[in-house]
Design an enzyme around this catalytic site. Structure first.
Site, mmCIF file in Angstrom:
data_model
loop_
_atom_site.group_PDB
_atom_site.id
_atom_site.type_symbol
_atom_site.label_atom_id
_atom_site.label_comp_id
_atom_site.label_asym_id
_atom_site.label_seq_id
_atom_site.Cartn_x
_atom_site.Cartn_y
_atom_site.Cartn_z
ATOM 1 N N HIS A 1 0.824 -1.208 0.000
ATOM 2 C CA HIS A 1 0.000 0.000 0.000
ATOM 3 C C HIS A 1 0.862 1.264 0.000
ATOM 4 C CE1 HIS A 1 -3.313 2.480 2.205
ATOM 5 N NE2 HIS A 1 -3.594 2.413 0.911
ATOM 6 N N GLU B 1 0.532 -0.357 -4.760
ATOM 7 C CA GLU B 1 -0.600 0.548 -4.954
ATOM 8 C C GLU B 1 -0.089 1.953 -4.733
ATOM 9 O OE1 GLU B 1 -4.038 3.042 -3.351
ATOM 10 O OE2 GLU B 1 -2.075 2.608 -2.497
ATOM 11 N N ASP C 1 -1.408 6.438 -5.177
ATOM 12 C CA ASP C 1 -2.484 7.397 -5.437
ATOM 13 C C ASP C 1 -1.981 8.447 -6.424
ATOM 14 O OD1 ASP C 1 -4.273 6.387 -3.231
ATOM 15 O OD2 ASP C 1 -2.509 6.970 -2.050
ATOM 16 N N HIS D 1 -1.667 11.405 -1.826
ATOM 17 C CA HIS D 1 -2.934 10.846 -1.349
ATOM 18 C C HIS D 1 -3.977 11.926 -1.105
ATOM 19 C CE1 HIS D 1 -5.838 9.367 1.631
ATOM 20 N NE2 HIS D 1 -5.691 8.206 1.021
ATOM 21 N N GLU E 1 -4.267 3.932 -8.168
ATOM 22 C CA GLU E 1 -5.532 4.481 -7.681
ATOM 23 C C GLU E 1 -5.672 5.899 -8.213
ATOM 24 O OE1 GLU E 1 -6.460 4.645 -3.425
ATOM 25 O OE2 GLU E 1 -8.162 5.935 -3.931
HETATM 26 O O1 G3P Z 1 -6.467 1.568 -3.150
HETATM 27 C C1 G3P Z 1 -6.710 1.084 -1.872
HETATM 28 C C2 G3P Z 1 -6.589 2.160 -0.809
HETATM 29 O O2 G3P Z 1 -5.430 2.890 -1.045
HETATM 30 C C3 G3P Z 1 -7.782 3.065 -0.784
HETATM 31 O O3 G3P Z 1 -7.780 3.970 0.238
HETATM 32 O O4 G3P Z 1 -7.418 6.183 1.217
HETATM 33 O O5 G3P Z 1 -5.602 4.522 1.301
HETATM 34 O O6 G3P Z 1 -6.202 5.611 -0.839
HETATM 35 P P1 G3P Z 1 -6.691 5.117 0.484
HETATM 36 MG MG MG Z 2 -4.896 4.559 -2.241
#
Ligand code: G3P
Ligand code: MG
Length: 259
Positions: A18, A45, A47, A60, A128
């Site tokens: 993440h 993953e 953002d 993020h 994302e």
């Molecule tokens: O993509 C999964 C997760 O990253 C979604 O929530 O807020 O951590 O971007 P967040």
């Molecule tokens: Mg995310």
């Protein structure tokens, strides 16, 4: 009216780091990806949103304040919204000092830098699409165009995901062949139809939303089941036993992808 997806082979690994490396490095930086890779992770993953001049970069929050030195570097009068600053300004910020001294000076990465790092290493990426508030369609379209350009000729495309349906719809219109996943933090009514209408191949849920019923519904529609953010052994076991496909975790130090 929704249509069933065609079953496709799932090319991605079970374990996904993440924001690059969870909390062990400053989120959404190249340093985090290097740390995640050091723990054996082959899928990440991150953002992605747009700068004011349309450059996709990793961040993020809407705001720069939590994860960069924007306040000192730009002054209190400047906008702290990342999407309201040009890339020439964003690329000079320190996105590492907030985390810890060893990462001081780590820059905000452009999406292209991260893409090239993944491509050079044959790593998989879950992008994302995280639009600045109000910019869902533009962000979805531009990120998809850049992803298609960067991964042209690659064996495995990146997986695009978003909580914003409009961003996924725009990504689909721009680059229909890139795989998409709907992100959900609640199972609102119509979730399955929304995923199918958007031509998604997967649903990425808050882990607590997966149970026998929701997994069966997704699997019957040929959708893959992914979870975020899974940070303890019992939760991971529950999701694996349910037959879900992949797990996004912060605990890269707890879960070894090789096991
Ligand atoms: O993509 C999964 C997760 O990253 C979604 O929530 O807020 O951590 O971007 P967040
Ligand atoms: Mg995310």
């Amino acid at each position: 009216m929704t249509t069933k997806n065609t079953v496709c082979a799932w090319p991605y690994p079970r374990w996904i780091a993440h924001r690059g490396a969870g909390k062990l490095a400053p989120e959404n930086t190249l340093a985090a990806f290097r740390v995640g890779a050091g723990y054996g992770y082959r899928m990440f993953e991150c953002d992605v949103k747009l700068s004011q001049d349309g450059v996709p970069f990793l961040l993020h929050d809407d705001s720069l304040l939590r994860t960069t030195n924007a306040c000192e570097a730009l002054g209190a009068q400047a906008s702290a919204v990342g999407g309201e600053q040009p890339w020439s300004v964003l690329s000079q910020l320190d996105a590492g000092s907030w985390h810890s001294r060893p990462f001081a000076g780590e820059p905000l990465p452009s999406f292209e830098e991260i893409a090239r790092f993944c491509l050079h290493n044959a790593y998989f990426l879950n992008i994302e699409i995280k639009p600045t508030t109000g910019l869902d369609c533009q962000t979805g379209a531009v990120v998809a165009q850049h992803a298609a350009r960067l991964w042209q000729g690659a064996l495995t495309p990146p997986l695009l995901s978003s909580f914003q349906s409009d961003a996924l719809a725009a990504a689909r219109a721009a680059q229909p062949e890139l795989p998409r996943a709907l992100l959900l933090d609640t199972l609102q009514s119509g979730w399955l139809e929304t995923a199918l209408t958007l031509g998604c191949v997967a649903v990425v849920c808050n882990q607590a939303l997966w149970d026998k019923s929701s997994v069966t519904q997704a699997q019957n529609a040929d959708l893959r089941c992914l979870s975020y953010s899974v940070n303890d052994e019992l939760a991971a076991k529950r999701l694996i036993d349910l037959g879900t496909d992949a797990i996004i975790t912060d605990r890269i130090d707890l879960f070894s992808p090789a096991r």
